[in-house]
Scaffold this motif. Structure first.
Motif, PDB file in Angstrom:
ATOM      1  N   PHE A   9     -31.563  20.979 -19.935  1.00  0.00           N
ATOM      2  CA  PHE A   9     -30.563  21.993 -19.605  1.00  0.00           C
ATOM      3  C   PHE A   9     -30.937  22.541 -18.240  1.00  0.00           C
ATOM      4  N   PRO A  10     -30.027  22.483 -17.260  1.00  0.00           N
ATOM      5  CA  PRO A  10     -30.387  22.851 -15.891  1.00  0.00           C
ATOM      6  C   PRO A  10     -30.786  24.319 -15.764  1.00  0.00           C
ATOM      7  N   ASP A  11     -31.768  24.572 -14.893  1.00  0.00           N
ATOM      8  CA  ASP A  11     -32.128  25.953 -14.566  1.00  0.00           C
ATOM      9  C   ASP A  11     -31.082  26.550 -13.627  1.00  0.00           C
ATOM     10  N   ASN A  12     -30.653  25.732 -12.676  1.00  0.00           N
ATOM     11  CA  ASN A  12     -29.664  26.176 -11.700  1.00  0.00           C
ATOM     12  C   ASN A  12     -28.285  25.674 -12.119  1.00  0.00           C
ATOM     13  N   LEU A  13     -27.405  26.603 -12.452  1.00  0.00           N
ATOM     14  CA  LEU A  13     -26.073  26.248 -12.956  1.00  0.00           C
ATOM     15  C   LEU A  13     -24.981  26.496 -11.924  1.00  0.00           C
ATOM     16  N   LYS A  21     -29.254  30.949 -27.486  1.00  0.00           N
ATOM     17  CA  LYS A  21     -28.996  32.210 -26.777  1.00  0.00           C
ATOM     18  C   LYS A  21     -29.588  32.179 -25.373  1.00  0.00           C
ATOM     19  N   TYR A  22     -30.700  31.445 -25.207  1.00  0.00           N
ATOM     20  CA  TYR A  22     -31.269  31.289 -23.872  1.00  0.00           C
ATOM     21  C   TYR A  22     -30.271  30.568 -22.965  1.00  0.00           C
ATOM     22  N   ARG A  23     -29.678  29.494 -23.453  1.00  0.00           N
ATOM     23  CA  ARG A  23     -28.716  28.732 -22.639  1.00  0.00           C
ATOM     24  C   ARG A  23     -27.493  29.590 -22.312  1.00  0.00           C
ATOM     25  N   GLN A  24     -27.032  30.331 -23.300  1.00  0.00           N
ATOM     26  CA  GLN A  24     -25.908  31.235 -23.081  1.00  0.00           C
ATOM     27  C   GLN A  24     -26.262  32.286 -22.030  1.00  0.00           C
ATOM     28  N   LYS A  25     -27.494  32.829 -22.126  1.00  0.00           N
ATOM     29  CA  LYS A  25     -27.933  33.880 -21.200  1.00  0.00           C
ATOM     30  C   LYS A  25     -28.081  33.322 -19.780  1.00  0.00           C
ATOM     31  N   ASP A  55     -15.146  16.784 -11.938  1.00  0.00           N
ATOM     32  CA  ASP A  55     -16.408  16.049 -11.873  1.00  0.00           C
ATOM     33  C   ASP A  55     -17.224  16.465 -13.098  1.00  0.00           C
ATOM     34  N   PHE A  56     -17.331  15.587 -14.078  1.00  0.00           N
ATOM     35  CA  PHE A  56     -18.049  15.910 -15.312  1.00  0.00           C
ATOM     36  C   PHE A  56     -19.511  15.494 -15.203  1.00  0.00           C
ATOM     37  N   LYS A  57     -20.408  16.396 -15.585  1.00  0.00           N
ATOM     38  CA  LYS A  57     -21.843  16.114 -15.678  1.00  0.00           C
ATOM     39  C   LYS A  57     -22.250  16.281 -17.145  1.00  0.00           C
ATOM     40  N   PHE A  58     -23.307  15.560 -17.556  1.00  0.00           N
ATOM     41  CA  PHE A  58     -23.690  15.555 -18.962  1.00  0.00           C
ATOM     42  C   PHE A  58     -25.202  15.753 -19.111  1.00  0.00           C
ATOM     43  N   THR A  59     -25.592  16.551 -20.100  1.00  0.00           N
ATOM     44  CA  THR A  59     -27.011  16.672 -20.464  1.00  0.00           C
ATOM     45  C   THR A  59     -27.114  16.568 -21.981  1.00  0.00           C
ATOM     46  N   SER A  60     -28.302  16.218 -22.462  1.00  0.00           N
ATOM     47  CA  SER A  60     -28.504  16.123 -23.912  1.00  0.00           C
ATOM     48  C   SER A  60     -29.939  16.482 -24.254  1.00  0.00           C
ATOM     49  N   ASP A 108     -13.427  20.593  -9.428  1.00  0.00           N
ATOM     50  CA  ASP A 108     -14.458  21.464 -10.003  1.00  0.00           C
ATOM     51  C   ASP A 108     -15.408  20.639 -10.879  1.00  0.00           C
ATOM     52  N   THR A 109     -16.650  21.118 -10.988  1.00  0.00           N
ATOM     53  CA  THR A 109     -17.655  20.426 -11.792  1.00  0.00           C
ATOM     54  C   THR A 109     -17.810  21.112 -13.145  1.00  0.00           C
ATOM     55  N   VAL A 110     -17.726  20.335 -14.215  1.00  0.00           N
ATOM     56  CA  VAL A 110     -17.833  20.838 -15.594  1.00  0.00           C
ATOM     57  C   VAL A 110     -19.052  20.180 -16.242  1.00  0.00           C
ATOM     58  N   LEU A 111     -19.917  21.007 -16.823  1.00  0.00           N
ATOM     59  CA  LEU A 111     -21.091  20.494 -17.534  1.00  0.00           C
ATOM     60  C   LEU A 111     -20.790  20.417 -19.023  1.00  0.00           C
ATOM     61  N   ILE A 112     -20.997  19.240 -19.612  1.00  0.00           N
ATOM     62  CA  ILE A 112     -20.881  19.073 -21.060  1.00  0.00           C
ATOM     63  C   ILE A 112     -22.283  18.806 -21.590  1.00  0.00           C
ATOM     64  N   SER A 113     -22.771  19.712 -22.432  1.00  0.00           N
ATOM     65  CA  SER A 113     -24.167  19.673 -22.856  1.00  0.00           C
ATOM     66  C   SER A 113     -24.289  19.549 -24.373  1.00  0.00           C
ATOM     67  N   GLU A 114     -25.156  18.644 -24.814  1.00  0.00           N
ATOM     68  CA  GLU A 114     -25.429  18.458 -26.242  1.00  0.00           C
ATOM     69  C   GLU A 114     -26.880  18.817 -26.531  1.00  0.00           C
ATOM     70  N   GLY A 115     -27.114  19.374 -27.701  1.00  0.00           N
ATOM     71  CA  GLY A 115     -28.468  19.776 -28.066  1.00  0.00           C
ATOM     72  C   GLY A 115     -29.281  18.671 -28.696  1.00  0.00           C
ATOM     73  N   CYS A 116     -28.657  17.534 -28.998  1.00  0.00           N
ATOM     74  CA  CYS A 116     -29.392  16.426 -29.605  1.00  0.00           C
ATOM     75  C   CYS A 116     -29.199  15.175 -28.759  1.00  0.00           C
ATOM     76  N   THR A 117     -29.970  14.162 -29.069  1.00  0.00           N
ATOM     77  CA  THR A 117     -29.800  12.863 -28.423  1.00  0.00           C
ATOM     78  C   THR A 117     -29.394  11.859 -29.492  1.00  0.00           C
ATOM     79  N   HIS A 118     -28.436  11.012 -29.173  1.00  0.00           N
ATOM     80  CA  HIS A 118     -28.002  10.005 -30.123  1.00  0.00           C
ATOM     81  C   HIS A 118     -27.426   8.821 -29.370  1.00  0.00           C
TER      82      HIS A 118
END
Length: 401
Positions: free
Chosen positions: A334-338, A358-362, A325-330, A290-300
């Motif tokens: 944030f992908p439109d298609n999840l 809340k947009y990302r959650q929605k 299968d881990f994917k990452f965004t920062s 399975d593919t898991v997305l790990i997303s951060e709101g900042c860049t560092h």
């Protein structure tokens, strides 16, 4: 960021939108009284959203966002238009700049429809009023202005201020669950991943919230917690920890003392804690591959043992005994298609405003993808999630269902 500077996530986000050469950047400069945006007669001068934190009277601390033209062309142009539309996900007040000499276009009307769909307060600034000839009555949401002459710029600023939600957030990070004179112990590991010379933003904000509640904040490292609790002479109301040391802190904190993490508190502050608690339960049903997305709101700068890209994947694999299968965004990514993801794990979102979180959650909810956050996931894997939300009865009830 200085300790006295308002975090960008807590600023009113004001986005300026419109077609190329409508005068967006000129209006931004006129409203702010600064040369924040490059102005040119060449179409498409603004190629990426431009962000600027500042004080804007009569509003106070704001984030000004100047966006590329919504009518940009070509493959690059499509990407720029997409970025402009993504800005809407964090915009509290939208200013649509149109050229008074040509009037509203189909692109403008589509954008207004998006404002309404996303429930964004907006104003239409009809620029170049000095060139428009006959002065027609202003319609609903509209105001005639001229960046060149300054006509009605002050009136536009007043309209923006009136549309902005500037009331203090009713929900506090922690101030609503503690009382004056309470002791709150904060556990803040200082390791190679910690920023040099300062605490991270959620820790700063939580300390400020505790002090504003007239309570006492006691800050310790994880190895000092047990001794500190024994020497206090008074039972603390709450222990708040960095999620990475949840297990040790839980073992060292008496069961009759509330315990939670900065990440869980930030999820509650951003309005996504209930979703995070529901979403984490899917961890038990994930399958190999399975593919898991790990997303951060900042860049560092990524450390060798970075929590998002290294520690969390390792802990998830150890807990489930499965390979994913881990994917990452920062940052703003944030992908439109999840649809490819079976679970989304988000950071606390301290650098994102409530609207964007809340947009990302929605997005996840609309596509039926479980959504949780770092602290909730770690507490669940450590077997202490119930304890970690015990001070929030409505959330606790969700776990016990």
């Amino acid at each position: 960021m200085g300790l006295n500077e308002t975090p960008s996530a807590n600023r009113v986000h004001i986005g300026f939108f419109g077609k190329r050469n409508a005068g967006k950047s000129s209006i931004v400069n006129a409203v702010t009284g600064q040369d924040l945006a490059v102005v040119s007669d060449v179409k498409g001068t603004t190629t990426d959203p431009v962000y600027k934190s500042m004080e804007l009277l009569p509003l106070g601390p704001v984030m000004i966002i100047d966006t590329p033209g919504i009518d940009d062309e070509g493959e690059l142009g499509k990407l720029r238009v997409r970025k402009s539309r993504q800005v809407l996900n964090k915009t509290d007040v939208a200013v649509l700049v149109i050229d008074s000499t040509s009037g509203k276009t189909q692109e403008d009307e589509k954008l207004i429809a998006l404002f309404r769909e996303k429930k964004i307060n907006y104003v239409v600034a009809c620029n170049k009023a000095d060139l428009a000839g006959e002065e027609l009555p202003e319609k609903d949401h509209e105001i005639r202005v001229s960046a060149k002459t300054g006509y009605h710029i002050e009136k536009l600023k007043e309209k923006i201020a009136a549309l902005a939600v500037t009331e203090d957030l009713k929900l506090k990070i922690v101030g609503d669950i503690i009382n004056p004179s309470d002791f709150v112990v904060l556990v803040t590991p200082i390791d190679k991943a910690a920023p040099k010379g300062r605490l991270i933003l959620p820790q700063q904000q939580t300390i400020r919230d505790i002090l504003e509640a007239d309570a006492t904040a006691i800050v310790v490292k994880e190895f000092e917690l047990r001794e500190t609790l024994e020497s206090l002479g008074k039972k603390p109301k709450l222990v708040i920890t960095d999620s990475q040391v949840f297990a040790k802190v839980s073992a060292d904190t008496p069961n009759d003392v509330f315990l939670t993490s900065f990440s869980i508190l930030m999820a509650r502050y951003k309005g996504i804690l209930e979703t995070a608690v529901k979403g984490v339960k899917v961890l038990d049903s994930l399958r190999d591959g399975d593919t898991v997305l790990i997303s951060e709101g900042c860049t560092h700068h990524r450390q060798c043992d970075d929590i998002g890209t290294v520690k969390l994947p390792r802990w998830i694999k150890n807990f489930t005994q499965k390979q994913f299968d881990f994917k990452f965004t920062s940052g703003t990514e944030f992908p439109d298609n999840l649809s490819e993801y079976k679970l989304i794990v988000h950071c606390g979102g301290c650098m994102l405003n409530e609207r964007e979180m809340k947009y990302r959650q929605k997005c996840a909810e609309d596509q039926h993808i479980p959504f949780t956050n770092y602290g909730t996931l770690i507490a669940y894997m450590q077997g202490i999630l119930k304890r970690s939300v015990a001070m929030f009865p409505n959330i606790l009830a969700e776990i016990e269902d």
